[in-house]
Design an enzyme around this catalytic site. Structure first.
Site, PDB file in Angstrom:
ATOM      1  N   LYS A  55       0.851  -1.196   0.000  1.00  0.00           N
ATOM      2  CA  LYS A  55       0.000   0.000   0.000  1.00  0.00           C
ATOM      3  C   LYS A  55       0.884   1.242   0.000  1.00  0.00           C
ATOM      4  CE  LYS A  55       0.919   1.422   4.375  1.00  0.00           C
ATOM      5  NZ  LYS A  55       1.553   2.726   4.707  1.00  0.00           N
ATOM      6  N   VAL A 110      11.146  -4.688   3.138  1.00  0.00           N
ATOM      7  CA  VAL A 110      10.895  -4.652   4.582  1.00  0.00           C
ATOM      8  C   VAL A 110      11.274  -3.284   5.141  1.00  0.00           C
ATOM      9  CG1 VAL A 110      11.503  -5.718   6.795  1.00  0.00           C
ATOM     10  CG2 VAL A 110      11.344  -7.131   4.727  1.00  0.00           C
ATOM     11  N   ALA A 141       9.748  -0.425   4.722  1.00  0.00           N
ATOM     12  CA  ALA A 141       9.732   0.493   3.583  1.00  0.00           C
ATOM     13  C   ALA A 141       8.533   1.425   3.573  1.00  0.00           C
ATOM     14  CB  ALA A 141       9.769  -0.309   2.280  1.00  0.00           C
ATOM     15  N   GLY A 142       7.625   1.297   4.563  1.00  0.00           N
ATOM     16  CA  GLY A 142       6.420   2.123   4.558  1.00  0.00           C
ATOM     17  C   GLY A 142       5.354   1.635   3.614  1.00  0.00           C
ATOM     18  N   GLY A 180       3.941  -4.321   4.129  1.00  0.00           N
ATOM     19  CA  GLY A 180       4.049  -5.721   3.717  1.00  0.00           C
ATOM     20  C   GLY A 180       3.679  -6.712   4.803  1.00  0.00           C
ATOM     21  N   GLY A 181       4.149  -6.500   6.018  1.00  0.00           N
ATOM     22  CA  GLY A 181       3.843  -7.414   7.113  1.00  0.00           C
ATOM     23  C   GLY A 181       2.362  -7.445   7.441  1.00  0.00           C
ATOM     24  N   ASP A 237      -2.941  -1.325  10.489  1.00  0.00           N
ATOM     25  CA  ASP A 237      -3.070  -1.408   9.031  1.00  0.00           C
ATOM     26  C   ASP A 237      -3.715  -2.705   8.548  1.00  0.00           C
ATOM     27  OD1 ASP A 237      -1.988   1.071   8.617  1.00  0.00           O
ATOM     28  OD2 ASP A 237      -0.016   0.362   7.991  1.00  0.00           O
TER      29      ASP A 237
END
Length: 291
Positions: free
Chosen positions: A6, A95, A97-98, A101-102, A136
């Site tokens: 995102k 990872v 990176a804003g 992903g997690g 998120d």
């Protein structure tokens, strides 16, 4: 399962709560850059497999926590439980990176397990579980562009966003979200907000006018490469450029995939010389239709 990244198209920090979390207003949109997850039933236990050196394979992994939470809830609700699970993550989203992903991986696990078990949990129940994992995660359960308020946990689908193609530039710098918020000067942020407050209700997002991220000055001060990438994206035709979330990924928005790909080619020299990683990805502005 495909778990999308995102970007934050707008991020204002509006205050700090007594519990230490920050109140915000953020317009978020998934983009077509994906982690690929393969879930395989196992006899017992949760096992995460990922070749990325910065992704934990133990219970601290958010995908692992999502699976455990779903199973505990399924047992509590007297639904048939899964005895064990292997989660294999092909990590494409960088990872720290804003890009979320997690959180997206965790949402993909919840969605997959719920579908596999015949949808024992309602969408509302699944969103509640997601909220326990992180602010998120519910966004990725819902899908599509959304306006997030509160600590990011109150979501409203946002339909006033037109199609864009993003060129994402990750300078291979991992940034701690906790560190960024700790160093945020909320007083200065509020002063600036008096001049640039944007009400989203019923208005289309305007790239030239509304790309705002209160966290960007904090990260850019520590990592000047953020401003360098923004300048390059704008110089190569982006309608607007900004850091996503707490960083360090910077994105440029282009009117067509062709223009984004041209900018990608132009920036490839920097990619090789400075170890940047570039991705061209369309914005996924609509909520997915789930059969």
């Amino acid at each position: 399962m495909k778990a999308p990244a995102k970007i934050n198209l707008f991020l204002r920090v509006t205050g700090r709560r007594p519990d230490g979390f920050h109140e915000l207003v953020s317009l978020m949109c998934p983009v077509a850059l994906y982690d690929n997850l393969t879930l395989t039933p196992a006899k017992q236990g949760i096992h995460v497999i990922c070749g990325h050196p910065d992704v934990p394979e133990d219970a601290s992994n958010l995908a692992d926590r999502a699976a455990r939470l779903f199973m505990e809830t399924a047992i509590h609700e007297s639904f048939p439980s899964v005895s064990g699970l292997t989660i294999q993550i092909d990590k494409k989203i960088p990872v720290g990176a804003g890009l979320g992903g997690g959180s997206s991986d965790a949402a993909a696990v919840l969605t997959a397990l719920n579908r596999h078990r015949g949808y024992p949990l309602s969408t509302a129940a699944l969103m509640e579980l997601a909220g326990r994992l992180g602010a998120d995660v519910p966004f990725f359960i819902q899908g599509g562009a959304a306006l997030a308020t509160g600590i990011g946990d109150r979501l409203e689908p946002f339909s006033h966003l037109t199609s864009w193609t993003a060129l994402l530039v990750y300078p291979n710098v991992a940034v701690s979200t906790a560190w960024v918020y700790k160093n945020l000067n909320l007083r200065l942020t509020k002063d600036e907000k008096k001049l640039r407050k944007f009400h989203f209700k019923g208005r289309f997002f305007n790239v030239a006018e509304h790309l705002v991220n209160d966290l960007e000055p904090v990260t850019a001060k520590a990592f000047p490469v953020i401003e360098e990438i923004k300048r390059l994206l704008l110089a190569h035709g982006a309608a607007g450029a900004m850091m996503s979330g707490s960083g360090s990924t910077v994105f440029g928005l282009f009117e067509t995939p062709g223009r984004a790909k041209s900018a990608y080619s132009a920036l490839c020299d920097n990619q090789r010389s400075q170890n940047w990683t570039l991705y061209v990805a369309d914005l996924l502005i609509h909520r997915p239709v789930i059969a």
